[in-house]
Design a protein around this motif. Sequence first.
Motif, short mmCIF file in Angstrom:
data_model
loop_
_atom_site.label_atom_id
_atom_site.label_comp_id
_atom_site.label_asym_id
_atom_site.label_seq_id
_atom_site.Cartn_x
_atom_site.Cartn_y
_atom_site.Cartn_z
N SER A 36 0.65 -5.74 -10.63
CA SER A 36 -0.67 -5.14 -10.89
C SER A 36 -0.85 -3.98 -9.93
CB SER A 36 -1.79 -6.16 -10.69
OG SER A 36 -1.70 -7.21 -11.62
N CYS A 37 -1.34 -2.84 -10.43
CA CYS A 37 -1.45 -1.65 -9.60
C CYS A 37 -2.85 -1.04 -9.71
CB CYS A 37 -0.43 -0.60 -10.03
SG CYS A 37 1.29 -1.21 -9.95
N MET A 38 -3.48 -0.84 -8.55
CA MET A 38 -4.80 -0.25 -8.47
C MET A 38 -4.68 1.09 -7.75
SD MET A 38 -4.80 -3.60 -8.82
CE MET A 38 -4.39 -4.18 -7.19
N ASP A 39 -5.15 2.16 -8.41
CA ASP A 39 -4.92 3.52 -7.88
C ASP A 39 -6.17 4.38 -7.92
OD1 ASP A 39 -1.67 4.22 -7.72
OD2 ASP A 39 -2.19 2.51 -8.98
N ALA A 40 -6.23 5.34 -6.99
CA ALA A 40 -7.30 6.34 -6.97
C ALA A 40 -6.71 7.68 -6.56
CB ALA A 40 -8.42 5.93 -6.01
N PRO A 41 -7.18 8.77 -7.16
CA PRO A 41 -6.66 10.09 -6.81
C PRO A 41 -7.29 10.60 -5.51
CG PRO A 41 -8.37 10.32 -8.46
CD PRO A 41 -8.18 8.83 -8.24
N ILE A 42 -6.59 11.48 -4.83
CA ILE A 42 -7.10 12.17 -3.65
C ILE A 42 -6.99 13.66 -3.91
CG2 ILE A 42 -6.81 12.56 -1.17
CD1 ILE A 42 -5.52 9.79 -0.99
N TRP A 43 -8.12 14.37 -3.78
CA TRP A 43 -8.17 15.80 -4.08
C TRP A 43 -8.11 16.60 -2.78
CZ3 TRP A 43 -7.94 16.94 -9.18
CH2 TRP A 43 -8.27 15.92 -10.08
N GLY A 44 -7.42 17.72 -2.82
CA GLY A 44 -7.28 18.57 -1.64
C GLY A 44 -8.48 19.47 -1.43
N PRO A 45 -8.55 20.15 -0.28
CA PRO A 45 -9.66 21.07 0.01
C PRO A 45 -9.76 22.23 -0.96
CG PRO A 45 -8.36 20.61 1.97
CD PRO A 45 -7.60 20.05 0.83
N VAL A 90 0.85 -1.19 0.00
CA VAL A 90 0.00 0.00 0.00
C VAL A 90 0.89 1.24 0.00
CG1 VAL A 90 -1.74 1.31 1.28
CG2 VAL A 90 -1.87 -1.18 1.20
N LEU A 91 0.68 2.11 -0.97
CA LEU A 91 1.52 3.29 -1.15
C LEU A 91 0.67 4.56 -1.20
CD1 LEU A 91 3.71 1.90 -4.07
CD2 LEU A 91 4.38 2.00 -1.68
N LEU A 92 1.19 5.63 -0.62
CA LEU A 92 0.56 6.95 -0.71
C LEU A 92 1.59 7.91 -1.26
CD1 LEU A 92 -2.03 8.60 0.01
CD2 LEU A 92 -0.90 9.19 2.16
N THR A 93 1.26 8.59 -2.35
CA THR A 93 2.20 9.50 -2.99
C THR A 93 1.74 10.95 -2.87
OG1 THR A 93 1.25 9.76 -5.22
CG2 THR A 93 2.39 7.68 -4.74
N ASP A 94 2.61 11.86 -3.26
CA ASP A 94 2.19 13.25 -3.41
C ASP A 94 1.72 13.47 -4.85
OD1 ASP A 94 4.50 13.50 -4.94
OD2 ASP A 94 5.53 14.83 -3.53
N ALA A 95 1.43 14.71 -5.19
CA ALA A 95 0.89 15.00 -6.52
C ALA A 95 1.93 14.83 -7.63
CB ALA A 95 0.34 16.42 -6.56
N ASP A 96 3.21 14.72 -7.26
CA ASP A 96 4.27 14.51 -8.24
C ASP A 96 4.61 13.04 -8.41
OD1 ASP A 96 4.61 17.28 -8.73
OD2 ASP A 96 5.83 17.45 -6.92
N GLY A 116 0.43 2.60 -12.55
CA GLY A 116 -0.75 2.94 -11.76
C GLY A 116 -0.71 4.33 -11.16
N ILE A 117 0.36 4.65 -10.46
CA ILE A 117 0.46 5.94 -9.79
C ILE A 117 0.51 7.08 -10.80
CG2 ILE A 117 1.98 7.39 -8.39
CD1 ILE A 117 2.85 4.76 -6.95
N GLY A 118 1.44 7.00 -11.74
CA GLY A 118 1.63 8.10 -12.68
C GLY A 118 0.43 8.35 -13.56
N THR A 119 -0.20 7.29 -14.06
CA THR A 119 -1.36 7.46 -14.94
C THR A 119 -2.57 7.97 -14.15
OG1 THR A 119 -0.53 5.70 -16.37
CG2 THR A 119 -2.85 6.28 -16.59
N CYS A 120 -2.73 7.51 -12.93
CA CYS A 120 -3.80 8.03 -12.07
C CYS A 120 -3.65 9.54 -11.88
CB CYS A 120 -3.76 7.32 -10.71
SG CYS A 120 -4.83 8.03 -9.45
N LEU A 121 -2.44 9.99 -11.60
CA LEU A 121 -2.20 11.43 -11.39
C LEU A 121 -2.32 12.21 -12.69
CD1 LEU A 121 0.83 11.15 -8.94
CD2 LEU A 121 -1.47 11.96 -8.37
N ALA A 122 -1.84 11.65 -13.79
CA ALA A 122 -1.88 12.35 -15.08
C ALA A 122 -3.32 12.54 -15.56
CB ALA A 122 -1.08 11.58 -16.12
N ASP A 173 -2.25 3.93 -3.84
CA ASP A 173 -1.91 2.80 -4.69
C ASP A 173 -1.85 1.51 -3.89
OD1 ASP A 173 -0.26 1.72 -7.30
OD2 ASP A 173 0.66 0.99 -5.45
N VAL A 174 -2.40 0.45 -4.46
CA VAL A 174 -2.15 -0.91 -3.97
C VAL A 174 -1.53 -1.67 -5.12
CG1 VAL A 174 -3.16 -3.09 -3.23
CG2 VAL A 174 -3.95 -0.97 -2.20
#
Length: 288
Positions: free
Chosen positions: A123-132, A54-60, A96-102, A141-142
């Motif tokens: 295999s990578c499953m990802d979802a974006p998280i939006w800020g306030p 399980v991974l959590l990235t920043d917007a980059d 997963g991460i890069g394409t989700c963010l792009a 990412d998983v």
Amino acid sequence: MLKHGLDPADRRRPERLTPAELDRRRQGMDQFLRLAGPPLDQLFNLVCLSGCNVLLTDADGVVMDQRVNAADAEQFRDWGLWQGTVWSEAAQGTNGIGTCLAEGRQVTIHREEHFHTRNTAMSCMDAPIWGPDGRLLAALDVSSARADQTERYNRLIGAQVAQTARAIEAVFFRASFPDARIVVASDDTAEAAVLLAVDKDDLAIGATRAARRALGLEREGAFRPRPAADLLGRTDDLTGFDKAERAAVARALARAEGNVSAAARALGVGRATLYRRMARLGLTEKSG
């Protein structure tokens, strides 16, 4: 990924930030990472037995935090799925991460769908998280190391990833408006957190990305306060000060848990006077 000048046969591991560089980035996201910790733990508890990271990235696309079993750590470290590594699409091509963010949307990149051949075992499953502020803040990412990972199982994990991403987004939104009440602006929460932050004057002072889109608000950035009732489509026959008075009486009743006598004392009026005002404003004792 010709536009990024990438070679699919490139076997080099992803770029990794120095500890100092990663620490600076983490400091800038300190509150977010602290609030995201418990949901990350819960998600990991659901997927840890199936060889997932399980991974959590920043917007980059820089990995800020992760959860992984010791037995699987060596494999994921070898792949570069580790804190401080850069998984933007510009750096790694389709992943997963890069394409989700792009693309700003939930994605599943299964094995051979990865751009680099060295990544096709995952295999990578990802979802974006939006800020306030309505801007893209992170990706959740998983990634799975299992050779027998099926697309059906990917869909199940993907649904859990999306749900956890919404939970993190909602808890961070609430924390960003500590003195406001948070209103669900839609009954349909299947795809996104549709939330409004409303102040003591019943002005909407914040909205999640999904709420901004649903209510026709500024897509991102500065938010112009406006009456919550206008945004939520509530209409009645009251205008001006009557609306303000109704809101004040409703709040007093709510704080008094529907006790009219207690609400009257809080408002500094007699019980009979409050009953008359309630009748005129269309309120009942249950309105609290």
